[in-house]
Design a protein around this motif. Structure first.
Motif, PDB file in Angstrom:
ATOM      1  N   VAL A  40       0.828  -1.204   0.000  1.00  0.00           N
ATOM      2  CA  VAL A  40       0.000   0.000   0.000  1.00  0.00           C
ATOM      3  C   VAL A  40       0.865   1.258   0.000  1.00  0.00           C
ATOM      4  N   GLY A  41       1.932   1.278   0.768  1.00  0.00           N
ATOM      5  CA  GLY A  41       2.806   2.446   0.822  1.00  0.00           C
ATOM      6  C   GLY A  41       3.424   2.761  -0.528  1.00  0.00           C
ATOM      7  N   ARG A  42       3.867   1.748  -1.222  1.00  0.00           N
ATOM      8  CA  ARG A  42       4.447   1.917  -2.554  1.00  0.00           C
ATOM      9  C   ARG A  42       3.391   2.451  -3.523  1.00  0.00           C
ATOM     10  N   ARG A  43       2.182   1.947  -3.415  1.00  0.00           N
ATOM     11  CA  ARG A  43       1.102   2.399  -4.299  1.00  0.00           C
ATOM     12  C   ARG A  43       0.728   3.857  -4.029  1.00  0.00           C
ATOM     13  N   ILE A  44       0.690   4.251  -2.761  1.00  0.00           N
ATOM     14  CA  ILE A  44       0.406   5.646  -2.416  1.00  0.00           C
ATOM     15  C   ILE A  44       1.518   6.549  -2.944  1.00  0.00           C
ATOM     16  N   GLY A  45       2.765   6.114  -2.796  1.00  0.00           N
ATOM     17  CA  GLY A  45       3.883   6.873  -3.340  1.00  0.00           C
ATOM     18  C   GLY A  45       3.774   7.041  -4.849  1.00  0.00           C
ATOM     19  N   GLY A  46       3.347   5.989  -5.538  1.00  0.00           N
ATOM     20  CA  GLY A  46       3.186   6.053  -6.988  1.00  0.00           C
ATOM     21  C   GLY A  46       2.137   7.052  -7.418  1.00  0.00           C
ATOM     22  N   ILE A  47       1.003   7.078  -6.725  1.00  0.00           N
ATOM     23  CA  ILE A  47      -0.051   8.021  -7.111  1.00  0.00           C
ATOM     24  C   ILE A  47       0.356   9.453  -6.766  1.00  0.00           C
ATOM     25  N   CYS A  48       1.140   9.638  -5.720  1.00  0.00           N
ATOM     26  CA  CYS A  48       1.640  10.982  -5.400  1.00  0.00           C
ATOM     27  C   CYS A  48       2.569  11.486  -6.503  1.00  0.00           C
ATOM     28  N   ILE A  49       3.434  10.618  -7.001  1.00  0.00           N
ATOM     29  CA  ILE A  49       4.315  10.986  -8.116  1.00  0.00           C
ATOM     30  C   ILE A  49       3.490  11.335  -9.342  1.00  0.00           C
ATOM     31  N   ASP A  50       2.480  10.527  -9.640  1.00  0.00           N
ATOM     32  CA  ASP A  50       1.611  10.797 -10.790  1.00  0.00           C
ATOM     33  C   ASP A  50       0.906  12.138 -10.652  1.00  0.00           C
ATOM     34  N   TRP A  51       0.423  12.422  -9.456  1.00  0.00           N
ATOM     35  CA  TRP A  51      -0.312  13.662  -9.224  1.00  0.00           C
ATOM     36  C   TRP A  51       0.617  14.869  -9.364  1.00  0.00           C
ATOM     37  N   LEU A  52       1.823  14.779  -8.818  1.00  0.00           N
ATOM     38  CA  LEU A  52       2.777  15.874  -8.954  1.00  0.00           C
ATOM     39  C   LEU A  52       3.161  16.092 -10.416  1.00  0.00           C
ATOM     40  N   LEU A  53       3.326  15.023 -11.171  1.00  0.00           N
ATOM     41  CA  LEU A  53       3.628  15.127 -12.592  1.00  0.00           C
ATOM     42  C   LEU A  53       2.496  15.846 -13.330  1.00  0.00           C
ATOM     43  N   ALA A  54       1.257  15.478 -13.028  1.00  0.00           N
ATOM     44  CA  ALA A  54       0.106  16.133 -13.659  1.00  0.00           C
ATOM     45  C   ALA A  54       0.070  17.614 -13.298  1.00  0.00           C
ATOM     46  N   TYR A  55       0.350  17.936 -12.055  1.00  0.00           N
ATOM     47  CA  TYR A  55       0.374  19.325 -11.611  1.00  0.00           C
ATOM     48  C   TYR A  55       1.438  20.104 -12.378  1.00  0.00           C
ATOM     49  N   VAL A 128     -11.862   7.928  -5.492  1.00  0.00           N
ATOM     50  CA  VAL A 128     -11.143   7.706  -4.248  1.00  0.00           C
ATOM     51  C   VAL A 128     -11.784   6.659  -3.342  1.00  0.00           C
ATOM     52  N   ILE A 129     -13.071   6.659  -3.157  1.00  0.00           N
ATOM     53  CA  ILE A 129     -13.713   5.742  -2.206  1.00  0.00           C
ATOM     54  C   ILE A 129     -13.389   4.274  -2.484  1.00  0.00           C
ATOM     55  N   PRO A 130     -13.458   3.780  -3.739  1.00  0.00           N
ATOM     56  CA  PRO A 130     -13.133   2.367  -3.958  1.00  0.00           C
ATOM     57  C   PRO A 130     -11.710   1.999  -3.579  1.00  0.00           C
ATOM     58  N   VAL A 131     -10.820   2.964  -3.596  1.00  0.00           N
ATOM     59  CA  VAL A 131      -9.419   2.707  -3.311  1.00  0.00           C
ATOM     60  C   VAL A 131      -9.194   2.318  -1.859  1.00  0.00           C
ATOM     61  N   ILE A 132     -10.013   2.835  -0.949  1.00  0.00           N
ATOM     62  CA  ILE A 132      -9.783   2.578   0.472  1.00  0.00           C
ATOM     63  C   ILE A 132     -10.307   1.220   0.938  1.00  0.00           C
ATOM     64  N   PHE A 133     -11.074   0.541   0.113  1.00  0.00           N
ATOM     65  CA  PHE A 133     -11.573  -0.786   0.463  1.00  0.00           C
ATOM     66  C   PHE A 133     -10.691  -1.837  -0.197  1.00  0.00           C
ATOM     67  N   ILE A 134      -9.735  -2.349   0.554  1.00  0.00           N
ATOM     68  CA  ILE A 134      -8.738  -3.284   0.021  1.00  0.00           C
ATOM     69  C   ILE A 134      -9.019  -4.682   0.555  1.00  0.00           C
ATOM     70  N   ASP A 135      -8.908  -5.673  -0.336  1.00  0.00           N
ATOM     71  CA  ASP A 135      -9.118  -7.063   0.072  1.00  0.00           C
ATOM     72  C   ASP A 135      -7.806  -7.702   0.530  1.00  0.00           C
ATOM     73  N   ALA A 136      -7.824  -8.990   0.814  1.00  0.00           N
ATOM     74  CA  ALA A 136      -6.646  -9.704   1.301  1.00  0.00           C
ATOM     75  C   ALA A 136      -5.513  -9.734   0.278  1.00  0.00           C
ATOM     76  N   ASP A 137      -5.826  -9.534  -0.989  1.00  0.00           N
ATOM     77  CA  ASP A 137      -4.810  -9.525  -2.036  1.00  0.00           C
ATOM     78  C   ASP A 137      -4.286  -8.129  -2.319  1.00  0.00           C
ATOM     79  N   GLY A 138      -4.690  -7.132  -1.537  1.00  0.00           N
ATOM     80  CA  GLY A 138      -4.242  -5.768  -1.739  1.00  0.00           C
ATOM     81  C   GLY A 138      -4.917  -5.080  -2.910  1.00  0.00           C
ATOM     82  N   ARG A 139      -6.053  -5.590  -3.327  1.00  0.00           N
ATOM     83  CA  ARG A 139      -6.787  -5.033  -4.469  1.00  0.00           C
ATOM     84  C   ARG A 139      -7.962  -4.220  -3.964  1.00  0.00           C
ATOM     85  N   GLY A 140      -8.070  -2.976  -4.449  1.00  0.00           N
ATOM     86  CA  GLY A 140      -9.227  -2.150  -4.165  1.00  0.00           C
ATOM     87  C   GLY A 140     -10.336  -2.481  -5.145  1.00  0.00           C
TER      88      GLY A 140
END
Length: 156
Positions: A40-55, A128-140
């Motif tokens: 999850v931490g790596r995935r959050i870091g990835g979306i932050c990089i994507d968002w900064l790039l878009a900005y 955003v809402i679907p992202v916070i519901f993660i299953d045992a496989d780490g999939r939202g």
């Protein structure tokens, strides 16, 4: 036992209720290393990089006078959506995924994610809402609906 909501989601293991030994085991993925489920931490870091790039892209095109305007956030969202869909559909990874050693893989392990799955997955992440519901496989929900999973890729 599977919850009622899992029964309608594509790719869900509804029915047996068995908890896998490690994330991604039901898809034949290893517990660690190449092609293991990204954390999850790596995935959050990835979306932050994507968002900064878009900005940065929006500020480069619109100029610094766009900073602070009400339209800026919509332009950033649009740029993030376009870049993410294009990159995931074509390369299987967004710029943030690539920077942090991840990619989006289909659960049936087909070669390409494709445009329809990338469109659906990215639209659900934007909500955003679907992202916070993660299953045992780490999939939202976005991964379950598009039958994808985010995995680590080790550079050679």
């Amino acid at each position: 036992m599977a919850r009622w909501i899992e029964s309608w989601l594509p790719g869900s293991p509804a029915g047996n209720g068995d908890v896998p030994g490690h994330p991604g085991e039901q898809f034949g993925l290893p517990a660690t290393g190449h092609y293991s489920v990204a954390g999850v931490g790596r995935r959050i870091g990835g979306i932050c990089i994507d968002w900064l790039l878009a900005y940065l892209l929006v500020v480069l095109v619109a100029g610094t006078e766009a900073i602070g305007t009400p339209e800026l956030s919509w332009w950033v969202l649009g740029a993030w959506y376009a870049v993410t869909v294009l990159m995931v559909a074509v390369l299987g990874a967004s710029p943030g995924h690539l920077a942090l050693g991840m990619r989006v893989a289909r659960t049936d392990m087909a070669r390409h994610v494709g445009v329809p799955r990338a469109l659906l997955r990215t639209a659900m992440i934007a909500v955003v809402i679907p992202v916070i519901f993660i299953d045992a496989d780490g999939r939202g929900w976005q991964d379950r609906a598009s039958t994808t999973i985010v995995v680590r890729v080790l550079r050679a």
